[in-house]
Design a protein around this motif. Structure first.
Motif, short mmCIF file in Angstrom:
data_model
loop_
_atom_site.label_atom_id
_atom_site.label_comp_id
_atom_site.label_asym_id
_atom_site.label_seq_id
_atom_site.Cartn_x
_atom_site.Cartn_y
_atom_site.Cartn_z
N LEU A 153 0.90 -1.26 0.00
CA LEU A 153 0.23 -0.10 -0.13
C LEU A 153 0.94 1.26 -0.03
O LEU A 153 0.68 2.50 -0.56
N ALA A 154 1.94 1.17 0.64
CA ALA A 154 2.92 2.29 0.93
C ALA A 154 3.37 2.76 -0.70
O ALA A 154 3.66 3.77 -1.14
N ALA A 155 3.59 1.62 -1.59
CA ALA A 155 3.85 2.12 -2.97
C ALA A 155 2.84 2.69 -3.73
O ALA A 155 3.15 3.44 -4.71
N GLN A 156 1.54 2.75 -3.01
CA GLN A 156 0.50 3.67 -3.90
C GLN A 156 0.17 5.11 -3.03
O GLN A 156 -0.92 5.63 -3.01
N ASN A 157 1.23 5.15 -1.88
CA ASN A 157 1.01 6.20 -0.88
C ASN A 157 0.81 7.66 -1.51
O ASN A 157 -0.31 8.30 -1.13
N ASP A 158 1.21 8.29 -2.72
CA ASP A 158 1.00 9.49 -3.30
C ASP A 158 -0.44 9.40 -3.92
O ASP A 158 -1.14 10.24 -3.60
N ALA A 159 -0.67 8.12 -4.61
CA ALA A 159 -2.29 8.21 -5.23
C ALA A 159 -3.24 8.41 -4.36
O ALA A 159 -3.97 8.80 -4.27
N ILE A 160 -3.05 7.51 -3.16
CA ILE A 160 -3.85 7.54 -1.87
C ILE A 160 -4.25 8.86 -1.18
O ILE A 160 -5.20 9.44 -1.03
N GLY A 161 -2.77 9.52 -1.12
CA GLY A 161 -2.69 10.88 -0.34
C GLY A 161 -3.77 11.95 -1.26
O GLY A 161 -4.34 12.56 -0.72
#
Ligand code: HEM
Length: 444
Positions: A153-161
């Motif tokens: 999930l951290a790899a998608q951190n920017d998109a989640i943010g």
């Protein structure tokens, strides 16, 4: 028993309050006392100032509805998030979320936070001006997602943010407008809900991946899944998604604001940065940061607590009365919108000596400004049944990042800093600093 009328701010005072709520609250308390009504119509709130009000609110959770208090956060937090849960539902979910914050887990989180901070600092070019707030915000969001939910999930951190930010931006709008947007269908809320659904989909995919591969519970989500299924009344997947999203939302906005104030206060109070660095060098040398070491860094702890006292990111805690309530001889009918304020309490001279001075040493016993801290006099993390569940996580993170910044950088403030927003008080135009990286080996 007869009850007295609640004093009200006059229209001109309300305008001044709206332009600068920080000064406005302090002034309202000074002029009108501990109970004062501010604003009109949907914008109206009754402020209860001071430690007596805080104790009253914390000791009587049954008098308030959390769902109504945080109604405007529902589109981003979700129906079953802790902050919008009442009664038995809240108790059950909180019990299941707590294991994610056990000390054993914080040990692992601290290692990861130190590593991520080093990686962030290593990307900074020496001599360059940066907005430290922006940099730390990205770091803290990564720390939150990675430590609680793992590297996928951290790899998608920017998109989640970016998706969650759509809903978070709405929390700076006037309360009346936020309530309207929450209650009536409109394109803004529809967009925020779509963005949230996207994030919930990523979380569900992660949950299913873990179930398929029977992964060990190495992080916060693992702890949540283990606790959720070991109980008589397990959490369903929708509830797990709500907890995951609300921990990210509650965790990174507040902690990044707090981190910005910690650094700003330490840099702008002569001698503080140097003394904090000395205490780290003396106690830790080059050794890795651990929870045990953080507990021994008393001066550093004073810097963090003092920043949370003078600049608490959560400036007011909203409440809506679930029944008629009486406080300090004033009647507050069911449905009244209330607010207590860490910010005002922390600056009251009846609670703190020389309250407006930033003095980290006041947290060391023996210092002339030292006072016994009470939950009603110092409440950056709230209090009572809904006290911040992430407080140990946030405190460990603030200290870990500060240790690594002290070791690895010299920072020079490059512009004045002023606050904005009483939902998560943060620096209006960031914290501009000029960075000099310290040579390898000189951070120890
Ligand atoms: C310096 C950073 C933080 C500050 C100042 C802060 C402040 C607060 C405050 C004041 C409350 C109580 C709100 C109320 O009663 O109205 C709260 C609740 C909460 N916080 Fe934090 N928080 C911080 C960091 C975090 C972190 C890192 C997490 C999670 C990773 C988190 C998760 C939560 C949750 C889930 C609640 C709701 C608890 C409940 O209703 O039972 N917070 N926080």
């Amino acid at each position: 028993m007869t009850t007295a009328q609640v004093p009200r701010l006059a229209p001109a005072e309300v305008l001044r309050f709206a332009a600068d709520p920080f000064t406005g609250m302090l002034r309202a308390q000074r002029v009108h006392g501990d109970v004062v009504e501010v604003g009109y119509g949907r914008q109206r709130s009754t402020f209860l100032f001071g430690p007596e009000a805080n104790s009253f609110v914390f000791a009587n959770p049954q008098l308030f509805s959390w769902r109504d208090s945080f109604e405007v956060m529902l589109p981003v937090l979700g129906e079953s998030a802790l902050l919008v849960s009442d009664g038995e539902g809240h108790r059950r979910r909180r019990h299941l979320v707590l294991p994610a914050f056990h000390r054993r887990r914080i040990e692992d989180y601290v290692r990861l936070m130190a590593r991520n901070t080093a990686a962030t600092v290593n990307r900074w070019e020496t001599g360059r001006r940066i907005d430290l707030y922006r940099e730390l915000r990205a770091l803290i969001r990564r720390n939150t997602v990675e430590s609680l939910y793992g590297s996928r999930l951290a790899a998608q951190n920017d998109a989640i943010g970016a998706r969650l930010q759509i809903a978070l931006d709405a929390t700076d709008l006037p309360l009346g407008l936020q309530l309207f947007l929450t209650r009536c269908p409109n394109p803004l809320t529809a967009r925020a809900k779509r963005a949230r659904r996207w994030v919930a989909g990523r979380i569900q995919a992660e949950i299913e991946h873990r179930r398929r591969h029977l992964e060990p519970d190495g992080d916060g989500l693992g702890a949540l899944l283990a606790a959720a299924h070991g109980e008589r009344c397990p959490l369903d997947d929708g509830e797990i998604q709500d907890q995951v999203i609300s921990l990210i939302v509650a965790g990174y906005e507040t902690t990044s604001a707090a981190m910005a104030w910690v650094v700003h206060a330490a840099l702008s109070t002569p001698g503080t940065w140097e003394q904090a660095r000395e205490s780290v060098t003396e106690l830790l040398g080059d050794a890795p940061v651990t929870v045990e070491a953080l507990e021994k860094l008393h001066y550093l702890d004073g810097v963090v607590q003092e920043a949370l006292r003078l600049h608490p990111p959560v400036v007011v805690l909203p409440r809506v009365t679930a029944q008629d309530v009486e406080f300090a001889g004033r009647r507050l009918p069911a449905g009244t919108r209330l607010a207590i304020s860490p910010y005002v309490t922390h600056r009251m001279s009846r609670v703190w000596t020389e309250p407006s001075r930033f003095v980290p040493e006041r947290w060391l016993s023996g210092h002339r400004l030292h006072r016994e801290v009470t939950p009603a006099g110092f409440l950056p993390f709230g209090g009572g049944r809904h006290r911040c569940i992430g407080a140990p996580f946030a405190t460990a993170e603030l200290k870990t990042i500060l240790v690594e910044l002290l070791r690895r950088t010299d920072l020079t403030p490059a512009a004045p800093v002023t606050p904005v927003s009483i939902m998560a008080m943060r620096p209006r135009r960031g914290v501009p600093v000029v960075v000099r990286r310290r040579k390898a080996g000189s951070h120890g």
